[in-house]
Scaffold this active site. Sequence first.
Site, short mmCIF file in Angstrom:
data_model
loop_
_atom_site.label_atom_id
_atom_site.label_comp_id
_atom_site.label_asym_id
_atom_site.label_seq_id
_atom_site.Cartn_x
_atom_site.Cartn_y
_atom_site.Cartn_z
CE1 TYR A 112 30.56 -1.32 -35.16
CE2 TYR A 112 30.13 -3.66 -34.84
CZ TYR A 112 29.81 -2.45 -35.42
OH TYR A 112 28.73 -2.38 -36.25
CE LYS A 128 32.01 14.37 -39.20
NZ LYS A 128 31.29 15.10 -40.29
CG ASP A 165 29.75 14.33 -43.42
OD1 ASP A 165 30.86 14.03 -43.91
OD2 ASP A 165 29.53 15.44 -42.88
CG ASP A 186 27.40 -1.95 -39.18
OD1 ASP A 186 27.06 -3.00 -39.77
OD2 ASP A 186 26.70 -1.41 -38.31
CG ASP A 212 23.07 -2.26 -43.33
OD1 ASP A 212 23.89 -3.19 -43.41
OD2 ASP A 212 22.08 -2.29 -42.55
C1 IPM Z 1 27.14 -6.80 -39.62
C2 IPM Z 1 26.20 -6.76 -38.46
C3 IPM Z 1 26.97 -6.88 -37.17
C4 IPM Z 1 27.90 -5.68 -37.08
C5 IPM Z 1 26.13 -7.01 -35.89
C6 IPM Z 1 25.16 -8.15 -35.96
C7 IPM Z 1 26.98 -7.10 -34.67
O1 IPM Z 1 25.41 -5.62 -38.49
O2 IPM Z 1 27.86 -7.80 -39.77
O3 IPM Z 1 27.18 -5.85 -40.40
O4 IPM Z 1 27.49 -4.59 -36.63
O5 IPM Z 1 29.06 -5.82 -37.46
MN MN Z 2 25.71 -4.42 -40.27
#
Ligand code: IPM
Ligand code: MN
Length: 363
Positions: free
Chosen positions: A141, A191, A223, A247, A251
């Site tokens: 990042y 990884k 993975d 990240d 999710d």
């Molecule tokens: C999160 C989001 C952010 C990230 C984006 C909006 C930059 O997806 O907080 O998980 O990738 O960190």
């Molecule tokens: Mn995110």
Amino acid sequence: MKAMITLLPGDGIGPEVVDAAQAMLEAVAERFGHTFKMEAHPIGGAAIDLTGNPLPEETLNACREADAVILGAVGGPKWDDPTAAVRPEQGLLGLRKGLGLFANLRPVQPHPTLLNASPLRPERLENVNLLVVRELTGGIYFGEPRFRRTVNGEEQAVDTMAYTESEVRRVARLAFQLAGKRQGKVTSVDKANVLESSRLWRQTVTQVAEEYPDIALEHLLVDAAAMHLLTRPGTFDVMVTANLFGDILTDEASVLTGSMGNLPSASLGEGTNRFGKPRGLYEPIHGSAPDIAGKGIANPIGTILSTAMMLRHSLGLDDEATAVEAAVDAVLNAGHRTADIARPGESPLNTREMTEKLIERLS
Ligand code: IPM
Ligand code: MN
């Protein structure tokens, strides 16, 4: 207590869920006899539209002066042009970096009444109670160099995944400390079979583990971790990983709870506030959800649980935090649902109705 809280509504459903958080915090203040001074500032696309800058100086200063910060979400189709020079996400990344928030805590614990809202079979979700500690100010990042250039007549784009030992060490230490207050197990995800930065990550985490002989350490490749999160989610306690992997995996992990809308997060780091506690940034893990923005139907639970994390970590108000969490628990037990977690046949509440129910249950 008198606390100063900076609100960053941002874009899409951000303002809707931050309104809900503000209403909840006002109720907490009233019931527990506190004064929370809350002031909103622009970030992300909204700030680009107002000032041309996704993180105006004045917003960053307001966050530095606050005891804690609550953020909704940033980004949206309006600012998505891949050739644009400024992007909403730069606001959030600049804020994390600017406040030195190197660790992002994302707890994942499915609510017992929501097991059916997850695509996983309910028996898979038994005992799921994990905490992802995502490194937040390093890795790909922020790595340099990053650029575009022309190579052999075509465009090439370059990002860099870089970690220093000290960056890995501080986030790993936090993960081990947190595991000590939980189930005593750390899973480090990398990884290392491919990436040099991951080999340094693994080496460093292994060294840090020696300082915590009572904590069990497991290493997983990212993975495999993605798969194990679905096949054996109940076996994880604390999972520590690099920025990008965290990240993606969070999710995925949010799906275990039935909806991303339920998941809170706390970003902590170097800075302390006037109470000697971490000056954290608290935000739901979901994004700006442009598809439902403006409709008033977003799930406020992730943001409201983020305020509970703020009360606990940045203000030291444990009873108040527990009261907020208990309100969420009670409302879900009573069967109230927003659209993202409602099952066919259940009539969903909108954001405002859900927030009212949550405030009613605050005791
Ligand atoms: C999160 C989001 C952010 C990230 C984006 C909006 C930059 O997806 O907080 O998980 O990738 O960190
Ligand atoms: Mn995110």
